[in-house]
Write a protein that holds these residues in place. Structure first.
Motif: not given
Length: 182
Positions: A149-164, A171-177
């Protein structure tokens, strides 16, 4: 299980069609108020069906807590009614984001029944624009049933990496989709 989820997805899309049509003709305000209520009612049944899968998916979240920053700090993009709260580890601090401000009332209801968590903040924002969440400020990012339901999946993932928090060996990254396919 996939047939059951396909049927649930079809049912959900069918139930939401009138709401989407109302939004199309300019009754967006009504849609934004009704949708959270419907999601709150549907999510309990959905969680019963997906309990084991979600338990497995979120089971190791506590491993991503930064050892020097205290308990796990988690950002949920498109939190909706807080349907995932029961699966988060004890002591977890949650930042919730959703573009619909009418979800906040239901988030507080969910938080009341999940006293093992603490909601730090509710941010009204789309997943593509999380500037109110600081860079490198969270241990894990969760987005379930949202990327469709988002306009840009790529941009959401970029934001996720930015805030991690920055990655380290301990301490590895953790993004659960978690997304269902129809």
């Amino acid at each position: 299980m996939s047939i059951c989820m396909g049927i649930c997805t079809l049912l959900f899309k069918t139930l939401c069609l009138p709401l989407q049509l109302m939004e199309l003709v300019g009754l967006c305000g009504f849609y934004k108020r009704v949708f959270p209520f419907l999601m709150f009612k549907i999510s309990a049944n959905y969680n019963k069906k997906m309990h084991e899968k979600k338990k497995e998916l979120f089971g190791n979240l506590s491993e991503f807590a930064s050892s020097d920053a205290g308990p796990l700090r988690l950002l949920e993009i498109g939190c909706g009614t807080g349907a995932n709260f029961q699966f988060y580890p004890r002591g977890c601090r949650v930042i919730c984001t959703d573009p619909n401000p009418h979800f906040e009332r239901f988030l507080h209801k969910s938080m009341a029944s999940n006293s093992h968590l603490r909601m730090e903040q509710f941010v009204v924002a789309a997943g593509e624009d999380l500037r109110s969440v600081g860079s490198g400020s969270v241990d894990a990012v969760v987005c379930t049933l949202v990327l469709c339901s988002v306009r840009s999946t790529h941009r959401v993932i970029q934001e996720a990496y930015r805030v991690l928090r920055p990655v380290s060996h301990s301490n590895p990254h953790c993004i659960l989709c978690f997304q269902l396919s129809a």
